[in-house]
Design an enzyme around this catalytic site. Structure first.
Site, mmCIF file in Angstrom:
data_model
loop_
_atom_site.group_PDB
_atom_site.id
_atom_site.type_symbol
_atom_site.label_atom_id
_atom_site.label_comp_id
_atom_site.label_asym_id
_atom_site.label_seq_id
_atom_site.Cartn_x
_atom_site.Cartn_y
_atom_site.Cartn_z
ATOM 1 N N ARG A 64 0.800 -1.224 0.000
ATOM 2 C CA ARG A 64 0.000 0.000 0.000
ATOM 3 C C ARG A 64 0.837 1.280 0.000
ATOM 4 O O ARG A 64 0.582 2.193 -0.786
ATOM 5 C CB ARG A 64 -0.915 0.049 1.238
ATOM 6 C CG ARG A 64 -2.217 -0.647 1.084
ATOM 7 C CD ARG A 64 -2.628 -1.257 2.393
ATOM 8 N NE ARG A 64 -1.730 -2.361 2.665
ATOM 9 C CZ ARG A 64 -1.955 -3.592 2.214
ATOM 10 N NH1 ARG A 64 -3.041 -3.873 1.580
ATOM 11 N NH2 ARG A 64 -1.076 -4.572 2.432
ATOM 12 N N THR A 65 1.793 1.358 0.904
ATOM 13 C CA THR A 65 2.537 2.618 1.025
ATOM 14 C C THR A 65 3.318 2.880 -0.253
ATOM 15 O O THR A 65 3.334 3.998 -0.782
ATOM 16 C CB THR A 65 3.465 2.572 2.252
ATOM 17 O OG1 THR A 65 2.706 2.104 3.368
ATOM 18 C CG2 THR A 65 4.039 3.938 2.562
ATOM 19 N N LYS A 93 28.020 -3.257 -2.039
ATOM 20 C CA LYS A 93 29.464 -3.121 -2.283
ATOM 21 C C LYS A 93 30.143 -2.373 -1.140
ATOM 22 O O LYS A 93 31.304 -2.014 -1.231
ATOM 23 C CB LYS A 93 29.692 -2.356 -3.598
ATOM 24 C CG LYS A 93 29.214 -3.103 -4.830
ATOM 25 C CD LYS A 93 29.510 -2.299 -6.088
ATOM 26 C CE LYS A 93 28.238 -1.848 -6.740
ATOM 27 N NZ LYS A 93 28.445 -0.902 -7.839
ATOM 28 N N ARG A 114 11.157 3.453 3.170
ATOM 29 C CA ARG A 114 10.741 2.521 4.221
ATOM 30 C C ARG A 114 11.934 1.659 4.579
ATOM 31 O O ARG A 114 12.656 1.196 3.695
ATOM 32 C CB ARG A 114 9.591 1.634 3.757
ATOM 33 C CG ARG A 114 9.351 0.474 4.714
ATOM 34 C CD ARG A 114 8.119 -0.297 4.409
ATOM 35 N NE ARG A 114 6.931 0.477 4.708
ATOM 36 C CZ ARG A 114 5.710 -0.054 4.768
ATOM 37 N NH1 ARG A 114 5.535 -1.340 4.537
ATOM 38 N NH2 ARG A 114 4.666 0.700 5.045
ATOM 39 N N HIS A 147 5.183 5.475 11.530
ATOM 40 C CA HIS A 147 4.635 5.386 10.168
ATOM 41 C C HIS A 147 3.749 6.626 9.987
ATOM 42 O O HIS A 147 2.529 6.546 9.961
ATOM 43 C CB HIS A 147 3.825 4.098 10.032
ATOM 44 C CG HIS A 147 3.528 3.697 8.615
ATOM 45 N ND1 HIS A 147 3.721 4.519 7.531
ATOM 46 C CD2 HIS A 147 3.040 2.527 8.112
ATOM 47 C CE1 HIS A 147 3.356 3.877 6.422
ATOM 48 N NE2 HIS A 147 2.950 2.663 6.747
#
Ligand code: CP
Length: 337
Positions: A64-65, A93, A114, A147
């Site tokens: 969703r986000t 790396k 996120r 959130h």
């Protein structure tokens, strides 16, 4: 005198969102979705930010986000780049997180991220504040801590749902499930400081009770709350029940499975105990805690809540890029059929 709108840069800490900003974002989201209903309106929106680029840096799973931000960007004509699989980033790396963020900022105008690590988005925002060409950072979920844009869309959903019942002020809001490890309820609790006479009811198994820092925040803002494991006892007084799933991704050894999930679930029988105008919310994805048979009940708000997320995220981007004045000034009638 022209009204002065609030401004927004990083979206990291829900505590900075004050009532005027929340009200402006809700009104903006509603105006944008009305404009988007017709092809000329959709084209107007697409011409608002075609010169802007966004980085979607989602190294923890999201449906969703990610999708709602991606589509929010596209609604405004923005272009998007993404890294979702950390194995495709030069961090494998040995590039540091800080250097990766700084690199993104070389190419884009906003970083939406996120991470499974708490505090990561805040770290990125602090880094941006220390360089010559900072870009805003939006936290799309960080560890178990915050959130904030989920909380914004939750406020938008509450605001719309209670628009004919006095708004959010004075409401009794239940939060149920894994409150200890759920970041959505933590952010939503913090936004509650903006509403008068709200009471919270936390319904959770003892071992997944709301954390002490949030309880201390509520106490310091005079927001009353009670804790219970008795869902049938709590339901009749609630105006909204915000259901969350067990956050089993944080389990050490499958401990979520030991919870008697049926005691913290909403089905047809529980809906009979909820007020006729009470609503059921869920940030989704859902597990067994809401029976799909509830989906057709008009009080089930979670699918609308999900869609509200996209419009709220459009509003957030407009606010960050100081484009809301163009939306406010346009004649809505120009876009209605
Ligand atoms: N509500 C929410 O954050 O959903 P996703 O994890 O699918 O983005």
């Amino acid at each position: 005198m022209a009204r002065k709108f609030t401004t927004l840069f990083h979206v990291i800490d829900p505590r900075v969102f004050q009532r005027q900003l929340l009200d402006e974002l809700c009104a903006l989201a509603t105006r944008v979705r009305a404009i988007a209903k017709t092809p000329p309106g959709a084209r107007f929106l697409q011409n608002l930010a075609p010169d802007r680029r966004a980085m979607l840096y989602f190294t923890q799973p999201s449906t969703r986000t990610f999708l709602s931000f991606n589509n929010a960007c596209h609604i405004l004509g923005m272009r998007t780049s993404e890294i979702r699989d950390p194995s495709t980033s030069s961090e494998v790396k040995g590039e540091s997180f800080e250097d990766a963020i700084r690199t993104f900022s070389s190419y884009v105008d906003v970083i939406i991220m996120r991470s499974r690590h708490p505090g990561r988005a805040a770290l990125a925002a602090n880094l941006m504040d220390s360089i010559a060409r900072p870009v805003p950072v939006i936290n799309g979920g960080s560890g178990s801590d915050q959130h904030p844009t989920q909380a914004l869309l939750d406020i938008y959903t509450l605001d719309r749902s209670f628009s004919e019942h006095g708004g959010i002020d004075g409401k009794v809001i239940g939060m149920m499930g894994d409150l200890r490890r759920g970041r959505t309820v933590r952010s939503l609790c913090m936004l509650m400081q903006n509403y008068r006479d709200v009471r919270l009811v936390f319904v959770a198994p003892d071992q997944y009770a709301m954390q002490d820092d949030i309880k201390a925040f509520l106490a310091s803002h005079n927001i009353p709350y009670v804790e219970t494991a008795d869902l049938p006892g709590a339901l009749p007084e609630l105006d909204a029940i915000y259901v969350t799933r067990m956050q089993s991704e944080w389990d050490q050894a499958g401990e979520s499975r030991k919870v008697d999930a049926a005691r913290f679930s909403i089905g047809i029988e529980e809906m009979k105990l909820l007020k006729p105008e009470g609503i059921v919310m869920h940030p989704l994805p859902r597990g067994p805690e809401i029976d799909p048979a509830v989906d057709t009940d008009p009080r089930a708000m979670y699918w609308r809540q999900e869609r509200n997320g996209m419009w709220m995220r459009v509003a957030v981007l407009l606010k960050i890029f100081k484009l809301e004045i163009r939306v406010r000034e346009v004649e809505l009638g120009a876009f209605t059929v």
